[in-house]
Write a protein that holds these residues in place. Sequence first.
Motif, PDB file in Angstrom:
ATOM      1  N   LYS A 102       0.837  -1.207   0.000  1.00 37.42           N
ATOM      2  CA  LYS A 102       0.000   0.000   0.000  1.00 37.42           C
ATOM      3  C   LYS A 102       0.871   1.257   0.000  1.00 37.42           C
ATOM      4  O   LYS A 102       0.551   2.238  -0.674  1.00 37.42           O
ATOM      5  N   GLY A 152       0.938   4.055  -2.856  1.00 42.08           N
ATOM      6  CA  GLY A 152       0.729   5.456  -2.511  1.00 42.08           C
ATOM      7  C   GLY A 152       1.816   6.345  -3.089  1.00 42.08           C
ATOM      8  O   GLY A 152       1.538   7.460  -3.567  1.00 42.08           O
ATOM      9  N   ASP A 169      -5.215   2.739  -5.586  1.00 40.03           N
ATOM     10  CA  ASP A 169      -6.192   3.821  -5.725  1.00 40.03           C
ATOM     11  C   ASP A 169      -5.867   4.918  -4.711  1.00 40.03           C
ATOM     12  O   ASP A 169      -4.839   4.875  -4.026  1.00 40.03           O
ATOM     13  N   LYS A 170      -6.771   5.886  -4.589  1.00 39.93           N
ATOM     14  CA  LYS A 170      -6.523   7.057  -3.755  1.00 39.93           C
ATOM     15  C   LYS A 170      -6.331   6.700  -2.287  1.00 39.93           C
ATOM     16  O   LYS A 170      -5.633   7.409  -1.550  1.00 39.93           O
ATOM     17  N   SER A 171      -6.924   5.593  -1.829  1.00 35.24           N
ATOM     18  CA  SER A 171      -6.793   5.205  -0.418  1.00 35.24           C
ATOM     19  C   SER A 171      -5.344   4.905  -0.050  1.00 35.24           C
ATOM     20  O   SER A 171      -4.933   5.098   1.098  1.00 35.24           O
ATOM     21  N   ASP A 172      -4.559   4.444  -1.034  1.00 35.12           N
ATOM     22  CA  ASP A 172      -3.145   4.162  -0.766  1.00 35.12           C
ATOM     23  C   ASP A 172      -2.374   5.443  -0.480  1.00 35.12           C
ATOM     24  O   ASP A 172      -1.430   5.443   0.304  1.00 35.12           O
ATOM     25  N   SER A 201      -3.644   7.989   1.047  1.00 32.86           N
ATOM     26  CA  SER A 201      -3.993   8.328   2.435  1.00 32.86           C
ATOM     27  C   SER A 201      -3.150   7.534   3.420  1.00 32.86           C
ATOM     28  O   SER A 201      -2.693   8.078   4.435  1.00 32.86           O
ATOM     29  N   VAL A 202      -2.935   6.248   3.126  1.00 36.65           N
ATOM     30  CA  VAL A 202      -2.084   5.425   3.984  1.00 36.65           C
ATOM     31  C   VAL A 202      -0.672   5.997   4.026  1.00 36.65           C
ATOM     32  O   VAL A 202      -0.048   6.086   5.087  1.00 36.65           O
TER      33      VAL A 202
END
Length: 320
Positions: free
Chosen positions: A258, A262, A291-294, A296-297
Amino acid sequence: MKPVVSVVIPNYNYGRYLDQRIQTVLNQSYQDFELILLDDASTDNSIDILQKYKNDKHVSHVVVNERNTGSPFQQWMKGILLAEGEWVWIAEADDVSEPTFLEDCLRAVHSYQDVSICMVGSDYIDGNGNVIRQNVDYWGKNNMKTVTFSGREYIRHKLYWHCCIMNASGVLFKREQALNLQNSIFLTMRYSGDWMFWFEMAKQGFVVEVRKTLNHFRQHEAKVSVEGISTGNRIREDIDVVSSIEQSDIIIGKYKRKLARGMLYRKIKKVGNIQKRNELFLYLKEKLGGDKSDLSVLHWNQYLQYLCPFLVTMKRDRKK
């Protein structure tokens, strides 16, 4: 009798540096090597300079392409196929080496078994040979030591994150293992082929780091790698390399994956062309599921690392 080392100098329009480069090879303290001179259809005075050395006792080949291949990595493989030495050194035409480069590398590889790659420390120099940045490796205060790694561990903790072997001129590698890569996708790449090459080489043996600055890596205002990042073309190839590592039998944890996605997502956001940017987002999702959540991580990781000393970060992982 075959030489121990094959030195390959691939050149394209670096005539202004060629004499110095060839001399830094010929003046090595270790002398059991052949020199293979390659030119990729230069339009400057490179060919005249190469011809001056064709009768030197070390020079085994002078090969000039009629047409430019557009790929430095195809020239690498051409040199590897011509080589007869146990070890190969791709001495890029615009770089400079210290006289003990071969001597120090060979001492290191003969101290360990099953070595695939031996790399040294580098600094950056400008067009006039002035040092513009020292200690560009991540070793910090651990200089002046020689360290060995299992190739698989080197991939897991170092090469997975990025191409930490930044310059072929600072590497000695095993020819027999490089011959296994004749059908590798690194030959189809323009920007990230070196990253793919070192990954596939590291899988085959041990990696040794000689932590001495023996290589001087020349920097130019207009570099292919810089152009590749701005257009997004390099990012696409970077995604391919990360995908190849993840699809191999090298175990990469989910959290590290992840973070890597990111980092790629953040790079894509900087691409100026909106259409190209959207294409890369789709390609990232297709190849790696990113995706965009990576992103954020990755963002929270930068803050949480100060609260949790055991949290995985790229910097901490590379020091293992």
